[in-house]
Design an enzyme around this catalytic site. Structure first.
Site, PDB file in Angstrom:
ATOM      1  N   CYS A 115       1.018  -1.235   0.019  1.00  0.00           N
ATOM      2  CA  CYS A 115      -0.102   0.111  -0.104  1.00  0.00           C
ATOM      3  C   CYS A 115       0.890   1.490  -0.095  1.00  0.00           C
ATOM      4  CB  CYS A 115      -0.905  -0.054   1.098  1.00  0.00           C
ATOM      5  SG  CYS A 115      -2.167  -1.252   1.131  1.00  0.00           S
ATOM      6  N   HIS A 283      -3.937   7.053   1.669  1.00  0.00           N
ATOM      7  CA  HIS A 283      -4.056   5.729   1.025  1.00  0.00           C
ATOM      8  C   HIS A 283      -5.469   5.298   1.455  1.00  0.00           C
ATOM      9  CE1 HIS A 283      -3.660   1.645  -0.085  1.00  0.00           C
ATOM     10  NE2 HIS A 283      -4.063   1.109   1.219  1.00  0.00           N
ATOM     11  N   ASN A 313      -9.979  -0.755  -1.567  1.00  0.00           N
ATOM     12  CA  ASN A 313      -8.626  -0.464  -1.448  1.00  0.00           C
ATOM     13  C   ASN A 313      -7.875  -1.225  -2.813  1.00  0.00           C
ATOM     14  OD1 ASN A 313      -5.705  -0.668  -0.745  1.00  0.00           O
ATOM     15  ND2 ASN A 313      -6.165  -1.457   1.286  1.00  0.00           N
TER      16      ASN A 313
HETATM   17  N1  ACO Z   1     -19.104  -8.571   7.037  1.00  0.00           N
HETATM   18  C1  ACO Z   1     -19.674  -8.988   8.421  1.00  0.00           C
HETATM   19  N2  ACO Z   1     -18.819  -9.223   9.391  1.00  0.00           N
HETATM   20  C2  ACO Z   1     -17.719  -9.166   9.236  1.00  0.00           C
HETATM   21  C3  ACO Z   1     -17.208  -8.816   8.310  1.00  0.00           C
HETATM   22  C4  ACO Z   1     -17.724  -8.802   7.030  1.00  0.00           C
HETATM   23  N3  ACO Z   1     -17.232  -8.484   5.814  1.00  0.00           N
HETATM   24  N4  ACO Z   1     -15.645  -9.008   8.490  1.00  0.00           N
HETATM   25  C5  ACO Z   1     -15.449  -9.129   9.866  1.00  0.00           C
HETATM   26  N5  ACO Z   1     -16.879  -9.383  10.358  1.00  0.00           N
HETATM   27  C6  ACO Z   1     -17.125  -9.506  11.774  1.00  0.00           C
HETATM   28  C7  ACO Z   1     -15.902 -10.344  12.279  1.00  0.00           C
HETATM   29  O1  ACO Z   1     -15.805 -11.858  12.264  1.00  0.00           O
HETATM   30  C8  ACO Z   1     -16.105  -9.892  13.919  1.00  0.00           C
HETATM   31  O2  ACO Z   1     -17.261 -10.600  14.352  1.00  0.00           O
HETATM   32  P1  ACO Z   1     -17.241 -11.182  16.092  1.00  0.00           P
HETATM   33  O3  ACO Z   1     -17.513 -10.136  16.904  1.00  0.00           O
HETATM   34  O4  ACO Z   1     -18.300 -12.179  15.922  1.00  0.00           O
HETATM   35  O5  ACO Z   1     -16.156 -12.189  15.984  1.00  0.00           O
HETATM   36  C9  ACO Z   1     -16.770  -8.612  13.660  1.00  0.00           C
HETATM   37  O6  ACO Z   1     -17.179  -8.168  12.404  1.00  0.00           O
HETATM   38  C10 ACO Z   1     -15.626  -7.312  14.140  1.00  0.00           C
HETATM   39  O7  ACO Z   1     -14.640  -7.815  13.590  1.00  0.00           O
HETATM   40  P2  ACO Z   1     -13.260  -6.912  13.434  1.00  0.00           P
HETATM   41  O8  ACO Z   1     -12.154  -7.534  12.651  1.00  0.00           O
HETATM   42  O9  ACO Z   1     -12.887  -6.693  14.890  1.00  0.00           O
HETATM   43  O10 ACO Z   1     -13.700  -5.408  12.728  1.00  0.00           O
HETATM   44  P3  ACO Z   1     -13.134  -4.289  12.784  1.00  0.00           P
HETATM   45  O11 ACO Z   1     -13.868  -3.196  13.260  1.00  0.00           O
HETATM   46  O12 ACO Z   1     -11.799  -4.042  13.455  1.00  0.00           O
HETATM   47  O13 ACO Z   1     -13.061  -3.975  11.001  1.00  0.00           O
HETATM   48  C11 ACO Z   1     -11.496  -3.747   9.300  1.00  0.00           C
HETATM   49  C12 ACO Z   1     -12.372  -4.612  10.326  1.00  0.00           C
HETATM   50  C13 ACO Z   1     -12.657  -3.227   8.649  1.00  0.00           C
HETATM   51  C14 ACO Z   1     -10.580  -4.847   8.635  1.00  0.00           C
HETATM   52  C15 ACO Z   1     -10.596  -2.940  10.036  1.00  0.00           C
HETATM   53  O14 ACO Z   1     -10.150  -3.281  11.112  1.00  0.00           O
HETATM   54  C16 ACO Z   1      -9.678  -2.133   9.060  1.00  0.00           C
HETATM   55  O15 ACO Z   1      -9.933  -1.816   8.028  1.00  0.00           O
HETATM   56  N6  ACO Z   1      -8.342  -2.371   9.147  1.00  0.00           N
HETATM   57  C17 ACO Z   1      -7.471  -1.977   8.359  1.00  0.00           C
HETATM   58  C18 ACO Z   1      -7.040  -2.616   7.166  1.00  0.00           C
HETATM   59  C19 ACO Z   1      -6.051  -1.906   6.432  1.00  0.00           C
HETATM   60  O16 ACO Z   1      -5.711  -0.934   6.318  1.00  0.00           O
HETATM   61  N7  ACO Z   1      -5.245  -3.062   5.599  1.00  0.00           N
HETATM   62  C20 ACO Z   1      -4.184  -2.321   5.238  1.00  0.00           C
HETATM   63  C21 ACO Z   1      -3.913  -2.397   3.675  1.00  0.00           C
HETATM   64  S1  ACO Z   1      -3.675  -3.624   2.842  1.00  0.00           S
HETATM   65  C22 ACO Z   1      -2.039  -3.730   2.171  1.00  0.00           C
HETATM   66  O17 ACO Z   1      -0.981  -3.196   2.675  1.00  0.00           O
HETATM   67  C23 ACO Z   1      -1.826  -4.776   1.176  1.00  0.00           C
END
Ligand code: ACO
Length: 356
Positions: A115, A283, A313
């Site tokens: 990224c 980003h 993304n």
């Molecule tokens: N739909 C429905 N529910 C979902 C989904 C989905 N697509 N994905 C996860 N959940 C659920 C999980 O299973 C979890 O359920 P549980 O509470 O029953 O266990 C709940 O939602 C909460 O999950 P979290 O992972 O804690 O959710 P969070 O609020 O942290 O959001 C997210 C997740 C969107 C991935 C966030 O953490 C994020 O955007 N992080 C940064 C990602 C990023 O920047 N990546 C880097 C770039 S990639 C690169 O460099 C290649």
């Protein structure tokens, strides 16, 4: 004589026409429009047709950027290409772009900072032009994430509406294991062209970049590499070691602190205050990350731009895609001061500064 500057000459993008909205994902995994929109700000993303690799999008974006710059491809003397999803394990995409543009051999470099790839690319272009090694440089960011997604051909058919479904419970559960990943990413490319010009205050001004391996495991693909023998195997596929592992919350926490820190450090290093910045291109991994970063920096809405709603993304493509659209919206006119900031797997992060 002063060293020449890498002056921005033109930008272009390539996004596939096929758009998949959040609700459509519910056909193949357990999710909802509400969850995706609320947690990430994403509404839709684009996917290529099967068999279309990153180079295809990269070449299209490069042609658009060259046309915008009023430059012939044959005038280029260096290509820098950022991607984490090359068409092949090797070679990289740089020479495929050179071939696709139909130009004679020239140095063609692949960089892979995920990224943060395009931000690193801006520093490479700056160094090439300032040192006199190149005069007309093409910088491409391109990624095709759909190929990385752990969906079976049947799941793809159901997702794309070619098969009415429904999937059986087992396949739905298997896909749902990766729902935190699959819904976030999209395919796309962006490119910029730079020209060597005498220093008039315009051009790439500098970059603040970091890499820190201590965080490598929060975002990585465990398999498919020289640390395994063979580098890919049926066992790795069965264990999902070929699928990215992402500790979303951890990445989120690092992004909301390090992108603003790098932006502040960059501006201070160049003697600018935040009030002098015209646009911050962040980003686009999660709208909530960017809202928090914007708040931390105290920037008004007019000085940021978001397009994650439409594309998700797109990794290396995100910065040029967002800059191109911000520019089209009149947010980056000639003479404006623009900062780019990103954080991604590696961990790699940083910021780059440019006077348009
Ligand atoms: N739909 C429905 N529910 C979902 C989904 C989905 N697509 N994905 C996860 N959940 C659920 C999980 O299973 C979890 O359920 P549980 O509470 O029953 O266990 C709940 O939602 C909460 O999950 P979290 O992972 O804690 O959710 P969070 O609020 O942290 O959001 C997210 C997740 C969107 C991935 C966030 O953490 C994020 O955007 N992080 C940064 C990602 C990023 O920047 N990546 C880097 C770039 S990639 C690169 O460099 C290649």
């Amino acid at each position: 004589m002063n060293a020449p500057r890498a002056v921005f000459a033109g930008s272009g993008i390539a996004v596939p026409p096929l758009a998949i909205d959040n609700a459509t994902f519910a056909r193949v995994l357990d999710t909802s429009d509400e969850w995706i929109r609320e947690r990430s700000g994403i509404v839709s993303r684009r996917f290529v047709e099967p068999g279309v690799g990153s180079s295809v999008l990269g070449i299209e974006a490069a042609r658009a950027a060259l046309a915008d710059a009023g430059m012939e491809a044959g005038e280029l003397d260096y290509i820098v290409c950022a991607t984490m999803t090359p068409d092949h394990y090797f070679p990289g995409v740089g020479t495929l772009v050179q071939e696709g543009l139909g130009i004679p051999p020239l140095p063609a470099l692949d960089i892979r900072q995920q990224c943060a790839g395009f931000a690193y690319g801006l520093q490479v272009v700056d160094a090439l032009i300032r040192s006199g090694l190149a005069r007309n440089v093409l910088l491409v960011g391109t990624d095709v994430h759909s190929a990385l997604m752990p969906l079976s051909p049947r799941s793809w058919d159901v997702l794309l509406g070619h098969d009415p479904g429904p999937l059986d419970a087992e396949e739905l559960a298997a896909n749902s294991r990766f729902r935190h990943l699959v819904v976030l990413f999209g395919d796309g490319a962006g490119a910029m062209v730079f020209r060597a010009e005498e220093d008039s205050g315009r051009g790439i001004l500098g970059a603040v970049l970091y890499g820190e391996g201590a965080h490598k495991e929060i975002l990585h693909v465990p398999g498919v590499g020289s640390a395994r023998r063979p580098f890919v195997s049926i066992e790795q596929i069965a264990n999902a070691d070929v699928v990215p592992v992402m500790h979303g919350r951890h990445v989120f926490r690092l992004a909301v602190t390090r992108m603003p820190e790098a932006t502040r450090e960059l501006l201070a290093r160049h003697g600018y205050g935040l009030d002098e910045l015209d646009l911050l291109v962040m980003h686009q991994a999660n709208l909530r990350i960017n809202e928090a970063a914007q708040k931390a920096l105290g920037l008004p809405d007019s000085k940021v731009h978001h397009n994650i709603y439409e594309y998700g993304n797109t990794t290396s493509a995100t910065l040029p895609l967002c800059f191109h659209e911000a520019r089209a919206a009149g947010k980056a006119p000639p003479g404006s001061l623009v900062a780019f900031t990103a954080l991604g797997a590696g961990l790699h992060w940083g910021a780059a500064l440019m006077r348009v």
